[in-house]
Design an enzyme around this catalytic site. Structure first.
Site, PDB file in Angstrom:
ATOM      1  N   GLY A 115      -0.432   3.988   1.175  1.00 42.83           N
ATOM      2  CA  GLY A 115      -1.514   4.959   1.119  1.00 42.83           C
ATOM      3  C   GLY A 115      -1.845   5.482   2.506  1.00 42.83           C
ATOM      4  N   CYS A 116      -2.587   6.568   2.559  1.00 41.94           N
ATOM      5  CA  CYS A 116      -2.891   7.201   3.848  1.00 41.94           C
ATOM      6  C   CYS A 116      -3.817   6.332   4.701  1.00 41.94           C
ATOM      7  CB  CYS A 116      -3.484   8.582   3.636  1.00 41.94           C
ATOM      8  SG  CYS A 116      -4.876   8.647   2.489  1.00 41.94           S
ATOM      9  N   TYR A 117      -4.966   5.916   4.149  1.00 39.30           N
ATOM     10  CA  TYR A 117      -5.864   5.045   4.917  1.00 39.30           C
ATOM     11  C   TYR A 117      -5.160   3.749   5.310  1.00 39.30           C
ATOM     12  CZ  TYR A 117     -10.046   7.776   3.565  1.00 39.30           C
ATOM     13  OH  TYR A 117     -10.998   8.759   3.384  1.00 39.30           O
ATOM     14  N   THR A 119      -2.026   3.170   5.744  1.00 38.22           N
ATOM     15  CA  THR A 119      -1.018   3.362   6.793  1.00 38.22           C
ATOM     16  C   THR A 119      -1.656   3.218   8.171  1.00 38.22           C
ATOM     17  OG1 THR A 119       0.350   4.802   5.421  1.00 38.22           O
ATOM     18  CG2 THR A 119       0.615   5.008   7.798  1.00 38.22           C
TER      19      THR A 119
END
Length: 302
Positions: A115-117, A119
């Site tokens: 996921g972005c967060y 990462t």
């Protein structure tokens, strides 16, 4: 012969950006189905059967259904949803995480995109936990701000129509879907407090981890551990701290940059990761993983 790739859910934000990164690559042929049949199980299974790799850009439930639909096929999968990120049968697609991560991704049939967060948080914490500078059971907090494209079609529509607030904090009940993977892949044994927020900008992200210094933990030590971990990486690097951290400065790239701020005299530090939530936090990472799985240049299309 060209590698065949099917993007299931290519009409969404992540899917469109993956497609844009793959178009024009001579070694890749994109499989597409009639938009009118995109929910037709038979048409999708035929696409899965034809593809060497399928990339799922779907919500969690439909992603699980897609994998079940392709049961018995040799198709390899990259799942951009949360559905399989802590599933032991799936390889976590963070190439820079630890020695051997690339090799595991390259040979895997099932790869789960981070996921972005997570990462950003994992990029900060995993090297510090491995170096003994953050204890696995330490009481941690993580703060973050993201562009609104990470919130899906409904939130994107709110901002594009001018109906959304300038910024908001959310998920404060500590049930955010990225927390399990942050804990698992950072090497933590204690769940951190996570306070994400959304700003009135389309894409970009900054993830912040505050830390107390002392007892062997210094600014220089934090910087050294991060710099050493990413010393040979092309997409992640330690950078010098600046007075203002701008979440949008790496937009449209697959890069992630970490800076360490604070004061040894004051005993406080903040470690910050900046990335594009749609780049290294989604579509860029998916293409990076695809390249590893296909045995092509890891940076192709990035």
């Amino acid at each position: 012969m060209a590698h065949k790739v099917f993007i299931d859910g290519e009409a969404g934000t992540t899917g469109l950006q993956i497609r844009d990164r793959l178009l024009g690559r001579a070694e890749i042929t994109l499989i597409q189905i009639d938009p009118a049949r995109r929910k037709d199980a038979e048409a999708r299974r035929e696409a899965f059967a034809e593809a060497d790799v399928a990339i799922l850009c779907l919500p969690d439930g439909p992603a699980r259904e897609a994998v079940a639909l392709a049961q018995g096929l040799p198709t390899r999968f990259i799942d951009a949803s949360t559905a399989h990120r802590v599933d032991p049968a799936w390889t976590f697609g963070f190439a820079e995480l630890a020695p051997g991560a690339r090799e595991a991704i390259a040979k895997a049939q099932y790869v789960s995109n981070p996921g972005c967060y997570s990462t950003g948080a994992i990029a900060i914490l995993a090297p510090l936990v491995a170096a003994g500078l953050v204890a696995p059971d330490e009481a941690l907090s993580i703060n973050a701000v993201s562009g609104y494209t990470g919130g899906g079609k409904e939130l994107i529509g709110e901002y594009e129509r001018g109906e959304a607030p300038p910024a908001f904090v959310y998920a404060l009940a500590q049930g955010h879907k990225h927390l399990p993977e942050i804990v698992k892949y950072s090497g933590l044994t204690r769940r951190p407090i996570f306070a994400p927020s959304v700003g009135n900008f389309a894409q970009g992200m900054a993830v912040q981890v505050p830390l107390h210094l002392g007892q062997g933990r210094t600014l220089d030590g934090l910087r050294q551990a991060i710099a050493q971990h990413y010393a040979d990486e092309r997409f992640i690097a330690l950078v010098e701290p600046e007075a203002r951290v701008v979440p949008t400065r790496l937009n449209d790239t697959n890069r992630l940059e970490i800076s360490v701020h604070g004061s040894d005299d004051n005993g406080c530090a903040v470690v910050v990761a900046v990335l594009d939530n749609l780049g290294k936090g989604a579509s860029g990472a998916a293409v990076q993983n695809l390249n590893l799985m296909l045995g092509t240049d890891e940076g192709a299309g990035l």
